[in-house]
Design an enzyme around this catalytic site. Structure first.
Site, PDB file in Angstrom:
ATOM      1  N   HIS A 228       6.981   6.280  17.478  1.00  0.00           N
ATOM      2  CA  HIS A 228       7.022   5.704  16.137  1.00  0.00           C
ATOM      3  C   HIS A 228       6.924   4.185  16.126  1.00  0.00           C
ATOM      4  O   HIS A 228       6.367   3.588  15.205  1.00  0.00           O
ATOM      5  CB  HIS A 228       8.306   6.138  15.425  1.00  0.00           C
ATOM      6  CG  HIS A 228       8.188   6.153  13.939  1.00  0.00           C
ATOM      7  ND1 HIS A 228       8.972   6.933  13.134  1.00  0.00           N
ATOM      8  CD2 HIS A 228       7.382   5.475  13.091  1.00  0.00           C
ATOM      9  CE1 HIS A 228       8.644   6.759  11.861  1.00  0.00           C
ATOM     10  NE2 HIS A 228       7.689   5.853  11.811  1.00  0.00           N
TER      11      HIS A 228
ATOM     12  N   ASP B 194       1.712  14.099   7.706  1.00  0.00           N
ATOM     13  CA  ASP B 194       2.395  13.179   8.620  1.00  0.00           C
ATOM     14  C   ASP B 194       3.878  13.138   8.276  1.00  0.00           C
ATOM     15  O   ASP B 194       4.255  12.859   7.138  1.00  0.00           O
ATOM     16  CB  ASP B 194       1.768  11.788   8.463  1.00  0.00           C
ATOM     17  CG  ASP B 194       2.395  10.761   9.396  1.00  0.00           C
ATOM     18  OD1 ASP B 194       1.740  10.386  10.381  1.00  0.00           O
ATOM     19  OD2 ASP B 194       3.534  10.319   9.130  1.00  0.00           O
TER      20      ASP B 194
END
Length: 231
Positions: free
Chosen positions: A118, A50
């Site tokens: 995000h 990630d």
């Protein structure tokens, strides 16, 4: 080598390992440190990595992948599950595709396995990291930004799309008009009491709750946004 269990996300044939490792060191470290950590993680079985535009580690992951292949730890990039994220300065319809293309150029990849919004925020173009002063938070058109995310998947730049740090209210707003529902909602969770657990956010349909936590050394106080009850 231990195998990490996998789960199907969205409409993808390729499953997602349910345990991954992040690349957001705090305080920041150099390329060789991150690269070494990625190599060691792959050796012990990690395949899900990630990253994010704002972490400034997409290039580090790009540097590690050829080395992993050279060492024979994996046979092809397809064995990896790569997630990256759209930063809030690009959270408008016409900037999402250019943003993922920037990330792909840094990662030296043709696609990412998962692309996440995000945060449910649009930020001033002057922002390039955290903490985020409240005056740099701009009005956020969630539907407009999500249309850009959907285009990323339709173009094959992201095999699946999702969100991060979304409350139940924000998910409901997004799903009211989404053509492609988010595959995951990545939220923060931690066993240490001072961190707010956000698992009140329930999954909707095929939208899975995917949690992240900090191993050590990270203060929530560095970003006042994370102290808010709802984003």
């Amino acid at each position: 080598m231990p195998m990490i269990p996998e789960i199907t996300v969205g409409s993808r044939d390729k499953p997602m390992p349910i345990v991954g490792i992040g690349t957001s060191p705090y305080p920041p470290v150099d390329l060789e440190t991150v690269k070494s950590a990625i190599l060691e993680a792959i050796k012990v079985g990690y395949r899900h990595f990630d990253t994010a535009f704002v972490y400034n580690t997409e290039e580090y992951l790009a540097a590690a992948i050829p080395e992993v292949l050279r060492l024979g730890l994996i046979n092809s990039r397809d064995e990896l599950f790569i997630t990256t994220k759209l930063f809030g300065i690009f959270a408008v319809r016409d900037q999402v595709v250019p943003a993922i293309k920037m990330s792909l150029e840094k990662l030296k990849l043709d696609y990412v396995d998962m692309y996440l919004t995000h945060m449910p925020l649009r930020l001033s173009p002057m922002m390039n990291g955290a903490p985020v002063p409240k005056e740099h938070i701009l009005p956020f058109d969630i539907q407009s930004a999500w249309e850009g995310m959907e285009e990323c998947q339709n173009l094959g730049l992201a095999k699946a799309i999702g969100v991060s740090n979304f409350s139940r209210k924000k998910l409901e707003e997004l799903l009211s008009n989404a053509k492609i529902p988010p595959a995951v909602n990545q939220v923060r969770s931690n066993c240490i009491g001072k961190f707010r657990v956000v698992l009140q956010i329930s999954p909707f349909g095929s939208c899975l709750v995917f949690c992240f936590c900090f191993f050590a050394g990270f203060k929530v106080e560095m970003n006042p946004l994370w102290q808010q009850k709802e984003l």
